[in-house]
Scaffold this active site. Structure first.
Site, mmCIF file in Angstrom:
data_model
loop_
_atom_site.group_PDB
_atom_site.id
_atom_site.type_symbol
_atom_site.label_atom_id
_atom_site.label_comp_id
_atom_site.label_asym_id
_atom_site.label_seq_id
_atom_site.Cartn_x
_atom_site.Cartn_y
_atom_site.Cartn_z
ATOM 1 N N SER B 151 0.961 -1.296 0.161
ATOM 2 C CA SER B 151 -0.078 0.133 -0.061
ATOM 3 C C SER B 151 1.194 1.133 0.559
ATOM 4 O O SER B 151 1.287 1.066 -0.549
ATOM 5 C CB SER B 151 -0.604 0.044 1.325
ATOM 6 N N ASP B 317 -8.705 -6.277 -4.775
ATOM 7 C CA ASP B 317 -8.525 -5.427 -4.286
ATOM 8 C C ASP B 317 -8.388 -4.412 -5.216
ATOM 9 O O ASP B 317 -8.378 -3.847 -6.870
ATOM 10 C CB ASP B 317 -6.990 -5.078 -3.994
ATOM 11 N N HIS B 350 -8.017 -5.193 -0.463
ATOM 12 C CA HIS B 350 -7.114 -4.086 -0.522
ATOM 13 C C HIS B 350 -6.169 -5.028 1.138
ATOM 14 O O HIS B 350 -4.940 -4.690 1.042
ATOM 15 C CB HIS B 350 -7.096 -3.157 -0.130
#
Lengths: 197, 372
Positions: B151, B317, B350
């Site tokens: 991320s 995601d 995610h």
């Protein structure tokens, strides 16, 4: 190291040492590993199947998950000495466009494919009237990944039309290399080294 | 190196820097809070930097001091784990702008003796990376065997490879992107507006009293948390199940399990995170576009790079979808950098990168193990 598939062994023997290579449809990276270990080749791979990519990356290879039909456009011109497409041409949606990319990305290109005009294939179709199932084409018609079968003569005609020159050709029957005479009838499998000036 | 006071757990140091920020100013002093696991070898070639995500911290493999929970990546980091602390000296630094010990809006401004609050400079992902480089200089680490992050951590890893190509031998970028999309910015703006709409926010000057903008930050976290999960994952986990009741209440209690879950996520978040840090770090992410400084050509950010790259995305995601990873891969291919990429299948959206996944573990350990 396990023994390479015969068509891959031919390719491995004919890649110059230290070259930069893109192996399209590299599977679990068997050819890339051999090239790296024995010919100090800088090898990169493209492979559709995530499990194969994971295995190849686990071996320390640089492999990108992608599709020969869609993801070759992003490689710059002539950024590899060789682009390799082994046993994959007949599985692509547009073999003609894939081949264009191959010859654009690589200075030379290796292409290997099963020959649909091999006499056993012809015989099985003629005598049995059924789609042939052979060691090189083991799947039944409805589940085969091979959606664009070709023959050695078709491929040669195609190359001629596109002004692609053949700088090497090898033929295999039953995993053994054979001479080129009557290849379209006698060879089960072909490997071409191509170049477009 | 066992006796070296710079290494170990719960470390902190103040360095004078300064760090040159993207906003044009220099910033100092720089407080750093960081964790080091494993020993640095004699030639200092086994250092691995893990970059953390937006609301994470340096406690990658040690218990969180506030919540007491396990480190956020214990599946991945430890002895014999994919990022093997028996082989590597693994460093994780609280990012600039955060609130777990490194300089951020809650830190005391030495010029005024008061918390910076909104006088803290607006920082970028590149600023975080430049600050980390200053700490690594202090630790005597010139090159990193790997920079690894998921991320926002992946954004830092990309930035590291782009800003300091000679210092980064390999980079692992998981569930990330080279820029924030309009949708990414939109969700962050909702979160920031929730914080600022809380009367307790008071223009950011809430540090003196014990009344932080908890409601606003909690709503921000609730909205963000939805983006970390997948629709299928939510349906599987909660469906339309009711929370501790047999029938709808015809009121506005948390009737549904998903409501109760989100409220809990929001409330527990405010105990461990500073609202102003949330504003600053989300802003840094929104400003992130690695190609911007290179005329919009992403491959130019990696031109001539010798760094090996490994990218992983997850099919569920939708915050940083596979297409964003592919865009990076295409740029790396164009730059000629050795690159691996795979999209893994996961129902967890995610957040999949934080959850134990054998395939991800195998790829990371394989990629690192052969990079020696």
């Amino acid at each position: 190291m396990t023994k390479l598939r015969p068509d891959l062994a031919i390719i491995a023997r004919n890649v110059s040492a230290g070259a930069r290579v893109l192996d399209i449809g590299c599977g679990d990276g068997a050819l890339m590993t051999a090239l790296r270990e024995h010919r100090q080749v800088d090898a990169r791979g493209l492979e559709l199947d995530a499990a194969n990519v994971a295995q190849a990356v686990g071996r320390g290879l640089s492999v990108v998950q992608g599709d020969a039909d869609y993801d070759l456009g992003d490689y710059p011109n002539k950024c590899f000495d060789y682009a390799i497409l082994s046993q994959t041409l007949q599985t692509t949606r547009r073999p003609d466009l894939v081949l264009d990319h191959l010859l654009r990305i690589g200075r030379q290109a290796f292409v290997s494919f099963p020959n649909f005009a091999y006499w056993r294939v012809r015989a099985s179709l003629l005598a049995g009237g059924r789609m042939p199932v052979t060691p090189h084409m083991p799947s039944l018609w409805y589940e085969t990944p091979n959606i664009h079968h070709t023959t050695i003569d078709d491929f040669r005609a195609f190359l001629q039309n596109r002004e692609v020159s053949v700088t090497g050709q090898w033929f295999l029957t039953g995993n053994r290399q054979r001479r080129g005479g009557l290849a379209n009838l006698m060879a089960e499998h072909a490997v071409f080294l191509l170049k477009k000036d | 190196m066992g006796a070296d006071e710079r290494f170990g757990l719960n470390k902190g140091v103040r360095l004078m820097g300064p760090v040159q920020l993207d906003n044009g100013n220099a910033f100092a002093p720089l407080d750093f809070a960081y964790e080091c696991y494993g020993d640095l070898n004699a030639d200092k070639s086994n250092a691995v930097l893990i970059c953390h995500a937006l609301t994470m911290d340096q406690y990658v493999a040690s218990a969180h001091p506030v919540t007491g929970k396990d480190g956020w990546w214990v599946n991945m980091v430890g002895p014999g784990k994919p990022i093997d602390t028996g082989r590597y000296c693994v460093i994780c630094i609280n990012v600039l702008g955060s609130c777990m010990g490194s300089s951020g809006p809650a830190s005391i401004d030495p010029g005024t003796g008061e918390p910076y609050a909104m006088d803290f400079p607006v920082i970028t992902i590149a600023d975080m990376v430049r600050a980390q480089a200053i700490l690594l200089d202090h630790l005597g680490i010139e090159t990193l065997a790997a920079v690894i992050g998921g991320s926002m951590g992946g954004m830092q890893a990309l930035c590291w490879a782009s800003l300091y190509p000679q210092r980064v031998r390999s980079a692992v970028v998981i569930a990330s992107a080279a820029r924030h999309s309009a949708q990414n910015i939109a969700f962050h703006e909702v979160g920031r507006q929730a914080v600022m709409a809380d009367p307790n926010w008071r223009g950011g000057d809430y540090y003196g009293d014990d009344t932080p903008p908890a409601k606003g930050l909690s709503v921000a976290r609730m909205a963000a948390h939805i983006t970390y999960m997948s629709e299928a994952g939510l349906t599987e986990k909660f469906g339309r199940n009711l929370q501790d009741r047999d029938a709808k209440s015809f009121g506005f209690d948390a009737d549904f399990q998903i409501e109760s879950y989100l409220r809990h996520q929001g409330i527990s978040f405010v105990d461990r995170f500073d609202a102003n840090s949330y504003l600053y770090i989300t802003r840094a992410m929104d400003y992130f576009d690695l190609a911007e400084a290179h005329g919009g050509i992403l491959s130019a950010a990696f031109q001539g790079s010798k760094t090996r790259f490994c990218l992983i995305s997850f099919d569920s995601d939708w915050l940083y979808p596979t297409a964003e990873s592919r865009r990076i891969v295409h740029a790396l291919n164009a730059a000629g950098a050795p690159t691996s990429f795979v999209e893994l299948s996961s129902p967890f959206g995610h957040d999949a990168f934080l959850i134990d996944a054998p395939e991800m573990n195998r790829i990371v350990s394989g990629f690192l193990g052969t990079g020696q």
